[in-house]
Motif scaffolding. Structure first.
Motif, PDB file in Angstrom:
ATOM      1  N   UNK A  72      -4.226 -12.761  -9.538  1.00 26.66           N
ATOM      2  CA  UNK A  72      -3.417 -13.238 -10.663  1.00 26.66           C
ATOM      3  C   UNK A  72      -2.982 -12.069 -11.546  1.00 26.66           C
ATOM      4  N   UNK A  73      -3.878 -11.112 -11.775  1.00 28.01           N
ATOM      5  CA  UNK A  73      -3.535  -9.967 -12.618  1.00 28.01           C
ATOM      6  C   UNK A  73      -2.559  -9.018 -11.918  1.00 28.01           C
ATOM      7  N   UNK A  74      -2.687  -8.845 -10.608  1.00 26.05           N
ATOM      8  CA  UNK A  74      -1.725  -8.012  -9.872  1.00 26.05           C
ATOM      9  C   UNK A  74      -0.338  -8.649  -9.925  1.00 26.05           C
ATOM     10  N   UNK A  75      -0.276  -9.953  -9.759  1.00 20.59           N
ATOM     11  CA  UNK A  75       1.016 -10.634  -9.841  1.00 20.59           C
ATOM     12  C   UNK A  75       1.612 -10.529 -11.241  1.00 20.59           C
ATOM     13  N   UNK A  76       0.750 -10.522 -12.265  1.00 20.39           N
ATOM     14  CA  UNK A  76       1.248 -10.359 -13.630  1.00 20.39           C
ATOM     15  C   UNK A  76       1.828  -8.958 -13.831  1.00 20.39           C
ATOM     16  N   UNK A  77       1.191  -7.933 -13.266  1.00 24.71           N
ATOM     17  CA  UNK A  77       1.745  -6.576 -13.366  1.00 24.71           C
ATOM     18  C   UNK A  77       3.129  -6.534 -12.721  1.00 24.71           C
ATOM     19  N   UNK A  78       3.285  -7.181 -11.571  1.00 24.68           N
ATOM     20  CA  UNK A  78       4.602  -7.223 -10.915  1.00 24.68           C
ATOM     21  C   UNK A  78       5.650  -7.835 -11.839  1.00 24.68           C
ATOM     22  N   UNK A  79       5.272  -8.921 -12.510  1.00 21.68           N
ATOM     23  CA  UNK A  79       6.197  -9.557 -13.449  1.00 21.68           C
ATOM     24  C   UNK A  79       6.515  -8.642 -14.623  1.00 21.68           C
ATOM     25  N   UNK A  80       5.521  -7.900 -15.097  1.00 25.54           N
ATOM     26  CA  UNK A  80       5.740  -6.959 -16.205  1.00 25.54           C
ATOM     27  C   UNK A  80       6.724  -5.866 -15.809  1.00 25.54           C
ATOM     28  N   UNK A  81       6.535  -5.281 -14.630  1.00 23.11           N
ATOM     29  CA  UNK A  81       7.442  -4.224 -14.174  1.00 23.11           C
ATOM     30  C   UNK A  81       8.851  -4.764 -13.964  1.00 23.11           C
TER      31      UNK A  81
END
Length: 180
Positions: A72-81
């Motif tokens: 979930x946190x890796x997917x959130x980083x993708x959304x942030x970038x």
């Protein structure tokens, strides 16, 4: 080559909501997360360290509840970038911080919600109280992750995000995204 898994999978005394681990973090942001040891790495550090390597994988074998939190946190980083990359002009560090903080507290689906992209791999929370607790925990971890990500993106002092991080803005871990 296998994907990198969370080292927190071996911890046995971790609370779980659904089948996601509620791990301690080092933060000054208010929320329900247990406070972590200031000298030890936490799930946020681990997510930032493993993001670029794990982003290259389409498949990820879940080996424990901490891996579900990591995903979930890796997917959130993708959304942030993606959010930073979609800005009309290259945002300054302060603008990026505001942009990502807003993204971290915006409405988002949690496991069990109809529009959560990975419902097949996540168990829904047992009760409404657990669902609220999980949402508050994820908001707190997303805010802390956004703050630390901005520090990493702008660490070189040029006022522009690192090209070595921004090159991953179009990559999708497991071909998924938390964003709509």
């Amino acid at each position: 080559m296998p994907a990198y898994h969370s080292t927190f999978n071996e911890e046995t005394d971790v609370r779980q909501v659904g089948n996601m681990a509620i791990l301690s973090i080092r933060t000054k942001i208010r929320g329900p997360a247990p406070i972590g040891d200031p000298s030890a790495a936490d799930i946020i550090d681990e997510t930032l360290d493993l993001f670029r390597a794990n982003s290259l994988f389409r498949n990820f074998e879940i080996k424990g509840p901490a891996d579900r939190t990591l995903i979930v946190l890796i997917l959130f980083i993708s959304d942030c970038l993606a959010k930073i990359g979609a800005a009309r002009t290259v945002p300054s560090q302060i603008e990026a911080s505001k942009l990502l903080n807003t993204l971290s507290v915006d409405q988002f689906p949690i496991p069990g919600d109809a529009n959560f992209p990975l419902n097949a791999h996540y168990a829904p929370p047992q009760s409404r109280v657990d669902a609220d607790y999980l949402r508050q925990y994820l908001i707190q971890t997303r805010q802390e992750l956004a703050a630390r990500l901005v520090e990493k993106l702008y660490a070189d002092g040029t006022g522009k995000p690192s090209k070595w991080w921004m090159s991953f803005q179009k990559r999708r871990f497991m071909n998924r995204s938390l964003g709509s």
